[in-house]
Design a protein around this motif. Structure first.
Motif, PDB file in Angstrom:
ATOM      1  N   TYR A   1       0.724  -1.112   0.079  1.00 21.60           N
ATOM      2  CA  TYR A   1      -0.038   0.115  -0.155  1.00 21.60           C
ATOM      3  C   TYR A   1       0.757   0.960  -0.438  1.00 21.60           C
ATOM      4  O   TYR A   1       0.621   2.081  -0.511  1.00 21.60           O
TER       5      TYR A   1
ATOM      6  N   ALA B   1     -11.704  -4.864  10.154  1.00 21.22           N
ATOM      7  CA  ALA B   1     -12.231  -3.773   8.869  1.00 21.22           C
ATOM      8  C   ALA B   1     -11.055  -2.430   8.513  1.00 21.22           C
ATOM      9  O   ALA B   1     -10.358  -2.017   7.842  1.00 21.22           O
ATOM     10  N   SER B   2     -10.435  -2.386  10.345  1.00 24.97           N
ATOM     11  CA  SER B   2      -9.946  -1.204  10.223  1.00 24.97           C
ATOM     12  C   SER B   2      -8.896  -1.049   9.834  1.00 24.97           C
ATOM     13  O   SER B   2      -7.703  -0.187   9.727  1.00 24.97           O
TER      14      SER B   2
ATOM     15  N   SER C   1      -7.410  -2.050   7.358  1.00 25.87           N
ATOM     16  CA  SER C   1      -7.404  -1.326   5.474  1.00 25.87           C
ATOM     17  C   SER C   1      -7.365  -0.299   5.973  1.00 25.87           C
ATOM     18  O   SER C   1      -7.230   0.651   4.350  1.00 25.87           O
ATOM     19  N   SER C   2      -6.598   0.565   7.029  1.00 26.88           N
ATOM     20  CA  SER C   2      -6.815   2.285   6.551  1.00 26.88           C
ATOM     21  C   SER C   2      -5.875   2.256   6.142  1.00 26.88           C
ATOM     22  O   SER C   2      -4.900   1.825   6.370  1.00 26.88           O
ATOM     23  N   PRO C   3      -5.620   3.781   5.290  1.00 26.88           N
ATOM     24  CA  PRO C   3      -4.480   4.118   4.738  1.00 26.88           C
ATOM     25  C   PRO C   3      -3.613   4.534   5.872  1.00 26.88           C
ATOM     26  O   PRO C   3      -2.555   3.980   5.579  1.00 26.88           O
ATOM     27  N   THR C   4      -4.025   4.411   6.744  1.00 26.70           N
ATOM     28  CA  THR C   4      -2.633   4.563   7.687  1.00 26.70           C
ATOM     29  C   THR C   4      -2.039   3.308   9.057  1.00 26.70           C
ATOM     30  O   THR C   4      -1.659   3.524   9.341  1.00 26.70           O
TER      31      THR C   4
ATOM     32  N   GLY D   1      -3.206   2.426  11.364  1.00 28.57           N
ATOM     33  CA  GLY D   1      -3.649   1.870  12.342  1.00 28.57           C
ATOM     34  C   GLY D   1      -2.543   1.018  13.392  1.00 28.57           C
ATOM     35  O   GLY D   1      -1.474   1.952  13.224  1.00 28.57           O
TER      36      GLY D   1
END
Lengths: 575, 334
Positions: A37, A125-126, A128-131, A133
């Motif tokens: 990513y 799911a979280s 797949s956050s851009p940052t 997490g």
């Protein structure tokens, strides 16, 4: 690994980083998905480099080896088809195939389409956050490291379809969206990220504190990611044990500025630039190896070269171009294309597409790496060698004689007549370097051929052009008919693509699956490197490297070129 | 004659002689919400929700406006019209039109997840439903907004550590207000672009309680923005106006960010798939909840969405409109 080498390498990693290695999410697919990513989202080389270094410092030991393999074109073999993946995914999410296809044409990428269609499992799911997490960790159920999945693909290669399917469905459900995306990419064998091999080599070099050129050489050639360790791969031993290992190719940039900036003509050697397959021929340990620039071992594809196994001395490495060649003439690249994709080369192929080898350089002589010698010295040895072999298909890449830059410029004008793409300029004192470099070698290609054509079909693109009509088919005039003759995908700016996209959406006539027929109104100049006869195309021609050179907003569609014009070009340059 | 027909000027109710979100000037316009592709200038009289009123005045200037509450009945000849929450942006409404027992509902733009100020989307049973389909493909499935807010907050913290200004790009009406909510939990220094400021002022004056923000003006020294959060509209992204925030990281907030390619095309450092439109499941749920015998699908993936509806037994038809040119519906300019 028992050698002292390992400890040396480890010692290079700052101790302070070791505690981070303990963070367990570095050992699951998650960290690889995060790496991908970051790499595909960043436009800054330095950020990409940093992301890779971080990964090589903290990543799972076995995963790191796979990352090197993947980023140097050593993809796992494709074990399932796109159709199988499509069908299994639609079954899982209970959607009709046509809707899947609609999604696919909007996303422009099969792996991503599947990743998006499968619902996320619970709150994970979280990640797949851009940052990214940070709340996910080792305890995540079902999370496995990268090598687990890749090696599983290999084990399943010959397994029954049901077994493959079960594994894939289970993986899809245990991974999150971003992980699923990279999993699918690995699975479908189309793993491309915006990372050059050079960047990866630099990151490795930074990680283990070695010269990038040394790294490039060590990771070249034939090695199996499943059985090689990170330490062993990067150690000197990798070169001693692998006789097939090629040297990293030295590549040139396109000439910048003018010839006069290069200084004295006498300091330079000019050669024709050939359009074939750049390759390295290696004889070591009584064995012959032929490598392509993409680092594929292609020895079996060119039985013509087999005789070199007896004729070359052990410890010889020649850099050259594999070309279609007959009766002293270089043929159109198209001829070679008829045999490169084939698994088995038949007698007929050999007759119809005979090959030669044009030798450019000598990299190893009597087992000694001579890349540091000046070009003139290497060339002298190469000439001795090639002359002594007396093989009609093995030629020295001819040196183009010139006294002044003006003279060279006029020589270049002859390129197309001999199926050459232009000239190569090499400083006579140059060593054989690693990778693409400025300064000592330059390529000076001839201007492409061009033709004005009208856009007739459009299709949505992939990657960063997803959901935009960016893939076009062009036609020339034949009387009052339009004859499609080529596709082209590149050459417009983002802004122009947006304008053409808007035009397509407003002016589409019919829809054939993902393809729209478009009102023939927009005229473009198409540039290409070569032209050949083709009975697979309605127009009777096939172009080499077609791309859009500019949007001819000044030209109405009735002033485009004709099929006759194309045929004339074929007559002139197509042989 | 259907109760609502699709004309050159827009959705028209002949019986009541009014238009809904017309794209050309008409006598009577009923407006779903204040985005410029739904609320266009030049009509003689406008009917809208009272939350929409100040926004319409801001965008269209003075005119003849009538504002109503949700569920309040208004009569045009013998046609009963009422507005119902659509959940898209502040004041956004579905338009319910009833004549002699037949009910049509025009959705306008909508989202099914409550955002805290747009009103909770209300499913209305009707005979005919006219629905948008901006994100009408199953690849568009939003994460719960709390998770996205959480992601945005993490991203801001990461930027702070790297001494970077966080620039969030979102549409000035709708998205910007939601972002403020997400952002106020992690920072007290929020700076906004003039376009967002204008909407902010209008809403604050209308009585909305929004986090305090500062308008970015040309005289502000660069240091002002250091490690702060900036909210700017899509038009500012990539413009010289952004230079003052350097070093900064840009995060685009739009449903289109669901697909990697869009994110890469926009050259964003981060993309957050935060949308003011319903996702695939939201659209399906909304359509089913109306119990409509007939559905018309407007702007978006209308062909795929209506085909799918037909396959699951809902009589659906595509309609061409001139909606979908503003806000995140138009992915190119936004």
């Amino acid at each position: 690994m028992r050698s002292s080498r390992e400890s040396t390498l480890k010692a290079c990693i700052p101790l302070s980083n070791y505690r981070i290695i303990k963070l367990s999410h570095y050992h699951i697919m998650y960290s690889f998905a995060q790496l991908i990513y970051k790499l595909s989202n960043s436009t800054k080389t330095n950020e990409k480099l940093q992301a890779l270094v971080e990964y090589f410092l903290h990543g799972d030991e076995k995963d790191k080896v796979w990352v090197i393999a993947l980023f140097s074109g050593r993809r796992p073999r494709r074990t399932v088809s796109g159709t199988q993946l499509t069908v299994w995914c639609t079954e899982l999410v209970n959607l009709p195939i046509w809707l899947f296809q609609e999604c696919y044409h909007t996303v422009g990428d099969l792996s991503e389409t599947i990743a998006l269609l499968i619902p996320e499992k619970s709150s994970y799911a979280s990640n797949s956050s851009p940052t990214g997490g940070g709340r996910e960790g080792a305890s995540r159920e079902g999370a496995h490291p990268l090598h687990y999945y890749v090696e599983k693909f290999q084990q399943l290669e010959k397994a029954a379809e049901e077994e493959k399917k079960a594994f894939i469905l289970q993986s899809w459900q245990e991974l999150n969206s971003r992980e699923r995306f990279v999993f699918n990419k690995l699975l479908s064998g189309t793993f491309r990220v915006g990372v050059s091999q050079k960047l990866m080599v630099n990151a490795l070099a930074k990680t283990v504190k070695l010269d990038p050129n040394v790294i490039a050489h060590r990771i070249s050639g034939h090695w199996d990611p499943a059985t090689t360790t990170f330490t062993a791969l990067l150690s000197e031993q990798s070169i001693q044990t692998d006789h097939s290992k090629p040297y990293p190719f030295y590549l040139a940039y396109a000439l910048e500025g003018t010839l006069h900036d290069l200084g004295e003509p006498a300091d330079w050697q000019a050669e024709w630039k050939w359009d074939g397959i750049r390759g390295q021929v290696i004889k070591r340990n009584d064995q012959l190896f032929v490598w392509s620039r993409g680092e594929d071992l292609i020895t079996e594809k060119f039985p013509e070269y087999a005789i070199l196994q007896n004729r070359l001395q052990n410890g010889t490495v020649i850099d050259g171009e594999i070309l279609p060649y007959k009766d002293g003439l270089v043929l159109n690249f198209n001829v070679l294309q008829t045999r490169i994709g084939r698994k088995n080369i038949t007698k007929k192929n050999l007759q119809e597409a005979p090959v030669g080898l044009f030798a450019y350089d000598l990299l190893e002589l009597n087992g000694e790496d001579i890349r540091h010698l000046a070009l003139t010295e290497r060339r002298a040895e190469l000439e001795k060698l090639v002359t002594s072999l007396q093989l009609p298909w093995l030629q020295l890449s001819p040196v183009v004689a010139f006294r002044s830059w003006d003279e060279l410029t006029s020589q270049r004008g002859q390129s197309r007549n001999i199926n050459s793409e232009g000239l190569m300029l090499k400083r006579k004192s140059s060593a054989y370097l690693v990778g693409r470099r400025r300064g000592d070698w330059w390529k000076w290609k001839i201007d492409p051929l061009t033709i004005d054509a009208v856009m007739v079909y459009a299709q949505k693109g992939a990657g960063r052009r997803s959901n935009l009509y960016t893939d076009y088919t062009f036609a020339v005039k034949d009387g009052d008919k339009l004859v499609p003759f080529t596709k082209a995908y590149s050459g417009l700016t983002d802004k122009e693509f947006a304008q053409v996209d808007a035009f397509v959406k407003r002016n589409s006539l019919e829809k054939f699956g993902p393809v729209r027929t478009v009102k023939p109104e927009l005229v473009f100049e198409i540039a290409f490197e070569g032209i050949a006869a083709s009975n697979r195309h309605k127009s009777g021609v096939a172009l080499r490297f077609p791309r859009i050179s500019r949007w001819r907003t000044d030209k109405p569609p009735d002033e485009i070129n004709t099929l006759e014009d194309l045929k004339k070009m074929l007559e002139l340059y197509g042989k | 004659m259907p109760l609502i027909s699709f004309t050159d000027k827009g959705l028209y109710c002949a019986q009541g002689n009014f238009y809904i979100d017309p794209w050309q000037p008409v006598d009577k316009a009923v407006i779903t919400h204040a985005h410029s592709d739904h609320a266009r200038p030049g009509s003689q009289a406008y009917l809208c929700h009272h939350h929409t009123l100040p926004l319409l005045q801001l965008r269209l200037g003075q005119g003849h406006y009538q504002a109503v509450e949700w569920n309040e009945k208004v009569y045009f000849n013998e046609v009963t019209v009422s507005l119902h929450p659509a959940g898209h942006i502040i004041g956004s409404s579905q338009i319910r039109v009833e004549y002699k027992g037949e009910v049509w509902v025009v959705s306008g733009d909508y989202k099914t997840e409550a955002d805290g100020f747009s009103g909770d989307f209300e499913p209305i049973s009707c005979n005919t439903f006219i629905s948008e389909s901006t994100f009408g493909l199953p690849i568009y499935n939003w994460k719960p907004q709390q998770e996205i807010y959480h992601d945005i907050q993490n991203w801001i913290r990461t930027n702070e550590v790297a001494n970077k200004t966080s620039v969030l790009i979102g549409y000035s009406l709708g998205k910007a207000q939601r972002l403020l909510k997400a952002v106020e939990e992690v920072t007290g220094s929020i700076y906004v672009h003039g376009a967002i400021w204008n909407v902010h002022e209008t809403l604050t004056q209308a009585g909305w309680k929004l986090p305090a923000v500062q308008r970015i003006t040309p005289d502000m020294p660069k240091e002002t923005f250091k490690s702060s959060v900036v909210i700017a509209p899509p038009s500012a992204d990539g413009s010289p106006w952004m230079r003052r925030f350097s070093p900064h990281s840009t995060g685009i907030c739009s449903g289109w960010m669901q697909v990697r390619g869009n994110q890469r095309r926009r050259n964003a450092d981060a993309g957050f798939a935060l949308s003011d439109h319903a996702d695939w499941n939201g659209l399906l749920k909304a359509v089913k909840a109306t119990g409509a015998e007939k559905v018309f699908i407007t702007h978006g993936f209308q062909s795929a969405f209506s085909r799918y509806l037909n396959e699951i037994g809902i009589d659906a038809h595509e309609v061409k409109t001139e909606f979908g040119t503003e806000d995140e519906e138009s992915q190119l300019t936004n």
